[in-house]
Write a protein that holds these residues in place. Structure first.
Motif, PDB file in Angstrom:
ATOM      1  N   LEU A 133     -13.219 -11.618   1.812  1.00  0.00           N
ATOM      2  CA  LEU A 133     -12.588 -12.220   0.642  1.00  0.00           C
ATOM      3  C   LEU A 133     -11.107 -12.456   0.938  1.00  0.00           C
ATOM      4  O   LEU A 133     -10.457 -11.641   1.607  1.00  0.00           O
ATOM      5  N   ALA A 134     -10.591 -13.551   0.392  1.00  0.00           N
ATOM      6  CA  ALA A 134      -9.186 -13.897   0.647  1.00  0.00           C
ATOM      7  C   ALA A 134      -8.260 -12.760   0.203  1.00  0.00           C
ATOM      8  O   ALA A 134      -7.263 -12.465   0.867  1.00  0.00           O
ATOM      9  N   LEU A 135      -8.615 -12.118  -0.893  1.00  0.00           N
ATOM     10  CA  LEU A 135      -7.787 -11.013  -1.403  1.00  0.00           C
ATOM     11  C   LEU A 135      -7.637  -9.911  -0.350  1.00  0.00           C
ATOM     12  O   LEU A 135      -6.550  -9.355  -0.155  1.00  0.00           O
ATOM     13  N   ALA A 136      -8.739  -9.612   0.336  1.00  0.00           N
ATOM     14  CA  ALA A 136      -8.714  -8.563   1.363  1.00  0.00           C
ATOM     15  C   ALA A 136      -7.900  -9.012   2.568  1.00  0.00           C
ATOM     16  O   ALA A 136      -7.053  -8.272   3.080  1.00  0.00           O
ATOM     17  N   VAL A 137      -8.134 -10.231   3.003  1.00  0.00           N
ATOM     18  CA  VAL A 137      -7.423 -10.743   4.185  1.00  0.00           C
ATOM     19  C   VAL A 137      -5.918 -10.787   3.901  1.00  0.00           C
ATOM     20  O   VAL A 137      -5.102 -10.358   4.711  1.00  0.00           O
ATOM     21  N   ARG A 138      -5.569 -11.282   2.719  1.00  0.00           N
ATOM     22  CA  ARG A 138      -4.143 -11.342   2.344  1.00  0.00           C
ATOM     23  C   ARG A 138      -3.509  -9.954   2.364  1.00  0.00           C
ATOM     24  O   ARG A 138      -2.393  -9.779   2.839  1.00  0.00           O
ATOM     25  N   ASN A 139      -4.235  -8.984   1.822  1.00  0.00           N
ATOM     26  CA  ASN A 139      -3.648  -7.642   1.737  1.00  0.00           C
ATOM     27  C   ASN A 139      -3.483  -7.003   3.110  1.00  0.00           C
ATOM     28  O   ASN A 139      -2.550  -6.227   3.319  1.00  0.00           O
ATOM     29  N   HIS A 140      -4.359  -7.329   4.037  1.00  0.00           N
ATOM     30  CA  HIS A 140      -4.160  -6.796   5.391  1.00  0.00           C
ATOM     31  C   HIS A 140      -3.006  -7.522   6.090  1.00  0.00           C
ATOM     32  O   HIS A 140      -2.118  -6.890   6.655  1.00  0.00           O
ATOM     33  N   LEU A 141      -3.007  -8.843   6.007  1.00  0.00           N
ATOM     34  CA  LEU A 141      -1.939  -9.621   6.655  1.00  0.00           C
ATOM     35  C   LEU A 141      -0.563  -9.223   6.111  1.00  0.00           C
ATOM     36  O   LEU A 141       0.415  -9.149   6.849  1.00  0.00           O
ATOM     37  N   PHE A 142      -0.530  -8.963   4.812  1.00  0.00           N
ATOM     38  CA  PHE A 142       0.723  -8.608   4.130  1.00  0.00           C
ATOM     39  C   PHE A 142       1.373  -7.386   4.761  1.00  0.00           C
ATOM     40  O   PHE A 142       2.588  -7.204   4.719  1.00  0.00           O
ATOM     41  N   ARG A 143       0.524  -6.515   5.331  1.00  0.00           N
ATOM     42  CA  ARG A 143       1.023  -5.255   5.884  1.00  0.00           C
ATOM     43  C   ARG A 143       1.106  -5.255   7.406  1.00  0.00           C
ATOM     44  O   ARG A 143       1.296  -4.217   8.014  1.00  0.00           O
ATOM     45  N   LEU A 144       0.985  -6.414   8.006  1.00  0.00           N
ATOM     46  CA  LEU A 144       1.137  -6.505   9.459  1.00  0.00           C
ATOM     47  C   LEU A 144       2.583  -6.886   9.782  1.00  0.00           C
ATOM     48  O   LEU A 144       2.996  -8.016   9.596  1.00  0.00           O
ATOM     49  N   GLY A 145       3.349  -5.896  10.233  1.00  0.00           N
ATOM     50  CA  GLY A 145       4.755  -6.154  10.534  1.00  0.00           C
ATOM     51  C   GLY A 145       5.626  -6.151   9.297  1.00  0.00           C
ATOM     52  O   GLY A 145       6.786  -6.537   9.346  1.00  0.00           O
ATOM     53  N   HIS A 146       5.064  -5.724   8.201  1.00  0.00           N
ATOM     54  CA  HIS A 146       5.793  -5.644   6.943  1.00  0.00           C
ATOM     55  C   HIS A 146       5.332  -4.381   6.238  1.00  0.00           C
ATOM     56  O   HIS A 146       4.128  -4.180   6.070  1.00  0.00           O
ATOM     57  N   ALA A 147       6.288  -3.527   5.867  1.00  0.00           N
ATOM     58  CA  ALA A 147       5.941  -2.247   5.255  1.00  0.00           C
ATOM     59  C   ALA A 147       6.389  -2.235   3.799  1.00  0.00           C
ATOM     60  O   ALA A 147       7.476  -1.761   3.476  1.00  0.00           O
ATOM     61  N   ALA A 194       6.911  -1.400  -0.185  1.00  0.00           N
ATOM     62  CA  ALA A 194       7.090  -0.121  -0.873  1.00  0.00           C
ATOM     63  C   ALA A 194       5.905   0.170  -1.788  1.00  0.00           C
ATOM     64  O   ALA A 194       5.736   1.289  -2.254  1.00  0.00           O
ATOM     65  N   VAL A 195       5.088  -0.839  -2.044  1.00  0.00           N
ATOM     66  CA  VAL A 195       4.000  -0.692  -3.016  1.00  0.00           C
ATOM     67  C   VAL A 195       2.660  -0.573  -2.299  1.00  0.00           C
ATOM     68  O   VAL A 195       2.382  -1.302  -1.360  1.00  0.00           O
ATOM     69  N   GLN A 196       1.849   0.375  -2.733  1.00  0.00           N
ATOM     70  CA  GLN A 196       0.527   0.578  -2.143  1.00  0.00           C
ATOM     71  C   GLN A 196      -0.538  -0.168  -2.939  1.00  0.00           C
ATOM     72  O   GLN A 196      -0.272  -0.672  -4.009  1.00  0.00           O
ATOM     73  N   GLY A 197      -1.740  -0.171  -2.386  1.00  0.00           N
ATOM     74  CA  GLY A 197      -2.890  -0.680  -3.129  1.00  0.00           C
ATOM     75  C   GLY A 197      -3.043  -2.189  -3.021  1.00  0.00           C
ATOM     76  O   GLY A 197      -2.150  -2.897  -2.574  1.00  0.00           O
ATOM     77  N   THR A 198      -4.221  -2.641  -3.445  1.00  0.00           N
ATOM     78  CA  THR A 198      -4.511  -4.071  -3.406  1.00  0.00           C
ATOM     79  C   THR A 198      -3.595  -4.816  -4.366  1.00  0.00           C
ATOM     80  O   THR A 198      -3.490  -4.451  -5.535  1.00  0.00           O
ATOM     81  N   LEU A 199      -2.943  -5.844  -3.864  1.00  0.00           N
ATOM     82  CA  LEU A 199      -2.001  -6.594  -4.686  1.00  0.00           C
ATOM     83  C   LEU A 199      -2.495  -8.032  -4.880  1.00  0.00           C
ATOM     84  O   LEU A 199      -2.896  -8.685  -3.923  1.00  0.00           O
ATOM     85  N   ALA A 200      -2.431  -8.493  -6.111  1.00  0.00           N
ATOM     86  CA  ALA A 200      -2.686  -9.910  -6.389  1.00  0.00           C
ATOM     87  C   ALA A 200      -1.448 -10.701  -5.952  1.00  0.00           C
ATOM     88  O   ALA A 200      -0.391 -10.130  -5.686  1.00  0.00           O
ATOM     89  N   ILE A 201      -1.599 -12.017  -5.915  1.00  0.00           N
ATOM     90  CA  ILE A 201      -0.542 -12.863  -5.331  1.00  0.00           C
ATOM     91  C   ILE A 201       0.840 -12.593  -5.924  1.00  0.00           C
ATOM     92  O   ILE A 201       1.812 -12.421  -5.180  1.00  0.00           O
ATOM     93  N   ASP A 202       0.941 -12.557  -7.227  1.00  0.00           N
ATOM     94  CA  ASP A 202       2.276 -12.431  -7.811  1.00  0.00           C
ATOM     95  C   ASP A 202       2.896 -11.069  -7.544  1.00  0.00           C
ATOM     96  O   ASP A 202       4.082 -10.968  -7.234  1.00  0.00           O
TER      97      ASP A 202
END
Ligand code: GLU
Ligand code: ZN
Length: 476
Positions: free
Chosen positions: A280-294, A296-304
């Protein structure tokens, strides 16, 4: 005549862009670059531009471009300007901007910031090898730097078509601040004169990438670390043309679990490959979001929420590890969060074997145990397919439970409409069994497996005749 259409913008407008070359499937590194630039614009209410760098006509194709747009949209990104949306800096395909580049190249030529180079590829290759053999880094030797007008005419009379080469002033430094890597210093003596227009007339990367960022009013460029060493050349071009440079940030490379640059053998296919597997795009986005970027917020995040949490101050320098296990854990969460309708769309092919009346009950039963549509298909076969065959160990468990056990179970199943509580109560009364000794034989007979989703809801989704048939098999 220069027509520098600087984007009308206020000081505060942040403009980012993604500038892929449509020469293959969108891989995860580029997808992450796109996401970061999108989020950067989104968080500040700025503009995000999609620009297609297709000056390499041989390697670029419309099919790749279409796939690229589809992939980015699937990932959940949108852009305010791009080849399909238009915008005031159109066109957004570099192959359609040749005339514009010609004006700027002419200006470089006229001011002497660039010069025609008549060296043939064979001559350049020879020079390169000679320098390497002498233990020096290969650099353009400067052969055509000081040609007179007569020498140029002579070469052209011999049919040589020149490239246009940028003249790098020796003995200087190019200094800039990188968002991720901090202050950078490059000696111009380490930068050879480089091509800004190829012999076939097409604009070279260093040139058109830099010029377009300026013309499109791009304020921020986040891109792969492999481009860090290109930046000084691009800054030199912009300076020579009096154009404004963006702020650059070079994000760390993505590597596999062995530390090597990410490739197919790490189980990391293209974005389209992930989509086809049912990610799912939501899952892929959440993994990519944390590659080389740390963040401060945990958990699955929606776009906004993701845009809000995106912080260029938290971009890291060390290589980012792509981890299929992590991706799958985001995927699991994303699947749990799907509405029933969205779940049904996601697993449509896998649900073909499920009677429509049972679909809702079936989805409720298996959802906690599925990560991919293939898992849904497997459980659909278990519940709606032929009676399962048991392993040898399974047969032993069922035989040990005995005929009376299953006779009571089958009768209770028929009477109660597959109500597990009623079935277990009846079996308990008939056999005195409880706990695993009660549940395990039931699960094995009904599903063929000793593990899986909670049995009560799974059984409720199962057609009554099937449940009865599976229990009665062992009643004799
Ligand atoms: N077309 C270049 C690439 O795909 C763009 C680099 C950049 O973002 O500046 O690598
Ligand atoms: Zn030359």
């Amino acid at each position: 005549m220069l027509h520098a259409k600087m984007a009308p913008m206020t000081e505060a407008t942040l403009v980012s862009r993604f500038a892929p070359s449509p020469t293959g499937a969108l891989h995860l590194g580029n997808a992450r670059t796109a996401l970061f630039n999108f989020l950067l614009a989104r968080r500040s209410g700025g503009r995000f531009i999609l620009r297609i760098e297709d000056t390499d006509a041989e390697r670029s194709s419309d099919a790749y471009l279409e796939a690229l747009v589809e992939d980015l949209r699937w990932l959940g990104l949108d852009w305010q300007e791009g080849p399909d949306t238009g915008g005031h800096s159109a066109p957004y395909r570099q192959s359609e901007r040749t005339g514009l580049y010609a004006d700027f190249q002419e200006r470089l030529l006229v001011t002497g910031a660039a010069y025609p180079c008549y060296c043939t590829p064979a001559e350049l290759e020879l020079s390169r090898r000679t320098q390497l053999a002498a233990g020096r880094p290969p650099r353009y030797a400067g052969t055509c730097r000081e040609l007179t007008a007569a020498q140029r005419r002579d070469r052209e009379a011999h049919g040589l078509v020149p490239t246009l080469r940028f003249r790098v002033q020796p003995g200087a430094e190019v200094v800039f601040d990188d968002i991720v890597h901090g202050p950078q210093r490059f000696a111009t003596d380490d930068i050879g004169d480089f091509i800004v227009r190829r012999a076939d007339g097409s604009a070279a990367f260093f040139f058109c990438n830099a010029v377009d960022d300026a013309l499109m009013g791009v304020s921020h460029v986040l891109r792969g670390e492999d481009h860090l060493a290109n930046t000084p050349r691009q800054l030199l071009v912009l300076k020579a043309l009096g154009l404004t440079a963006p702020t650059y940030g070079h994000v760390s490379m993505i590597v596999g679990d062995d530390g090597a640059p990410l490739s197919k053998r790490h189980g990391a296919p293209s974005l389209a490959g992930l989509r086809e597997r049912g990610y799912l795009a939501l899952a892929v986005r959440n993994h990519l979001f944390r590659l080389g970027h740390a963040p401060a917020v945990q958990g699955t995040l929606a776009i906004d929420a993701m845009a809000e949490a995106f912080d260029i101050g938290r971009l890291g320098r060390s290589p980012a590890r792509f981890d299929l296990v992590q991706l799958d854990s985001w995927q699991k969460e994303a699947v749990h969060g799907l509405t029933d309708d969205a779940f049904a769309r996601w697993a449509r092919a896998a649900l073909a074997a499920v009677p429509p009346a049972e679909q809702a009950a079936f989805i409720a039963a298996v959802r906690p145990n599925v990560v991919f549509p293939d898992d849904v298909a497997a459980w659909a076969r278990v519940v709606f397919g032929d009676a399962p065959s048991l392993s040898e160990a399974g047969v032993a468990v069922v035989r040990d439970a005995g005929g009376a056990f299953f006779g009571a179970a089958a009768a209770a199943a028929a009477a109660s409409g597959n109500d597990l509580a009623a079935i277990t109560a009846a079996v308990r009364e008939a056999t005195g069994r409880k706990g695993p000794a009660l549940y395990k034989p039931l699960r094995l007979a009904l599903t063929g497996l000793d593990h899986g989703p909670e049995l009560a809801p799974l059984l409720r989704a199962m057609p009554r005749a099937k449940a009865r048939e599976r229990l009665i098999r062992y009643a004799g």
